[in-house]
Design an enzyme around this catalytic site. Structure first.
Site, short mmCIF file in Angstrom:
data_model
loop_
_atom_site.label_atom_id
_atom_site.label_comp_id
_atom_site.label_asym_id
_atom_site.label_seq_id
_atom_site.Cartn_x
_atom_site.Cartn_y
_atom_site.Cartn_z
N ASN A 12 -14.43 -14.44 12.40
CA ASN A 12 -14.97 -15.12 11.23
C ASN A 12 -15.73 -16.32 11.79
OD1 ASN A 12 -13.36 -16.50 8.23
ND2 ASN A 12 -15.46 -15.83 8.55
N CYS A 80 -10.54 -22.72 4.13
CA CYS A 80 -10.83 -21.59 5.02
C CYS A 80 -9.82 -21.62 6.15
CB CYS A 80 -12.26 -21.69 5.56
SG CYS A 80 -12.65 -20.43 6.80
N GLY A 81 -8.92 -20.65 6.15
CA GLY A 81 -7.85 -20.64 7.14
C GLY A 81 -8.34 -20.42 8.55
N ASN A 205 -12.48 -13.91 -4.11
CA ASN A 205 -12.37 -13.14 -2.88
C ASN A 205 -11.54 -11.89 -3.17
OD1 ASN A 205 -13.47 -15.31 -0.95
ND2 ASN A 205 -11.81 -16.38 -1.97
N CYS A 232 -10.69 -13.04 6.90
CA CYS A 232 -10.60 -14.17 5.97
C CYS A 232 -9.19 -14.71 6.08
CB CYS A 232 -10.91 -13.72 4.55
SG CYS A 232 -10.66 -15.01 3.31
N THR A 234 -7.53 -17.25 4.55
CA THR A 234 -6.76 -17.40 3.31
C THR A 234 -6.50 -16.05 2.66
OG1 THR A 234 -8.81 -17.83 2.08
CG2 THR A 234 -7.58 -19.75 2.87
#
Length: 336
Positions: A12, A80-81, A205, A232, A234
């Site tokens: 990501n 955003c994790g 999402n 992703c 999260t």
């Protein structure tokens, strides 16, 4: 001159900009223009990215910095994790600290350095919270109630059930079989729910997950403001919570889960109490390039091969070697 970092968590990908190093921080319209220019997959630098991570100073106690997330389309994500892991690494190295908090749009989150996943594959653990289920946290409507937990929604798909969790990014989750995972439904549904629609007026999402075994999932996400991403953070965190809630024989609170994604693998731990749920997200924080550019080019949204100097690190090769050693759990390839 200013140095930007090209980074990724589970492929990501982001550009990281530390505004505390600038003579004049970018305005919000300038940040939007820069994100749209730099992240474009065809014309952007280094084949673009999923967004820009903006590091600002924070005046909160025991916090080393603030993170903002500007998506590729110019919208701002509340969290955003995967990005938070890379920001955590940046701040850890800048301030020589291995455990601290980072301010995000909705909360100050605990982060910490973890053991490397492999040689030259640094890892960080980040807190994912707050967790909410109520419709106003998304918002959503016309779904039959104030929450959506493992329930059918025929308007989305026949034969599937859906769970809605905000962490705080809004996520719609469904557990599916291999045929559905590899079919067109996720892309179609994600695009539909991120255009004007009666169900999620601000978009959502959408994640599909395959159960691989006890505490093991493969997760793919159509991300609001981006589209398909390699991972992703999260989304994987919210899906881990949904797994423990809806499949308690296979997904367990308090145990480490292994979550595979098209870009690699992360670990999660879902913590449940009467007071609140939180999730730990543990994964790589990889730096692939250092980009040196005149600050004026940032304000003008003109960071290109012609205006910037790019240096490549060795970390992408190390990460790719790590991923090559993972078990093959899906035919879905990494998005270039």
């Amino acid at each position: 001159m200013v140095v930007l970092h090209k980074v990724h968590g589970s492929q990501n990908r982001f550009f990281l900009l530390d505004q505390t190093t600038l003579e004049q921080p970018l305005t919000d319209p300038e940040l939007v223009a820069l994100a749209q220019q730099m992240t474009h997959p065809k014309t952007g630098l280094l084949n673009g990215a999923d967004g820009i991570l903006v590091v600002n100073a924070s005046n909160h106690d025991n916090v080393l910095g603030q993170m903002r997330v500007i998506n590729a389309d110019g919208s701002e994500a509340s969290m955003c994790g995967n990005g938070l892991r890379t920001v955590s690494r940046y701040l850890a190295e800048k301030y020589h600290s291995n455990q601290f908090k980072v301010e995000t749009l909705t909360a100050d989150l605990q982060v910490s350095r973890q053991s490397d996943l492999a040689t030259d594959v640094p890892a960080f653990s980040v807190e994912i919270s707050p967790v909410r289920f109520n419709q106003t946290a998304f918002p959503f409507d016309h779904l039959g109630g104030e929450t959506l937990i493992d329930a059918p929604v025929r308007a989305f798909a026949d034969g599937l059930t859906f769970t809605a969790i905000a962490v705080p990014n809004p996520h719609l989750i469904s557990f599916v079989d291999t045929t559905t995972m590899n079919g067109p439904l996720l892309g179609d549904l994600g695009a539909r729910l991120n255009r004007p629609n009666r169900y999620f007026p601000d978009g959502v999402n959408v994640s599909f997950a395959q159960i691989l075994g006890p505490d093991q999932l493969f997760v793919r996400t159509f991300e609001r403001g981006v589209g398909f991403t390699n991972a992703c953070g999260t989304g994987m965190s919210a899906t881990s919570l949904a797994f423990a809630m809806t499949h308690p024989q296979l997904g367990h609170f308090g145990r480490q889960m292994t979550i595979y994604n098209p870009g690699g693998m992360v670990k999660t731990v879902v913590h449940h109490s009467e007071a609140r749920d939180t999730i730990e997200l543990i994964g790589n924080a990889t730096e692939t390039h250092l980009i040196t550019v005149d600050e004026a080019q940032l304000h003008q949204a003109n960071v290109t091969e012609a205006t910037a100097t790019v240096a490549t690190t060795h970390e992408e090769a190390a990460y790719e070697a790590f991923v090559a050693g993972l078990p093959s759990v899906s035919a879905i390839a990494v998005k270039e």
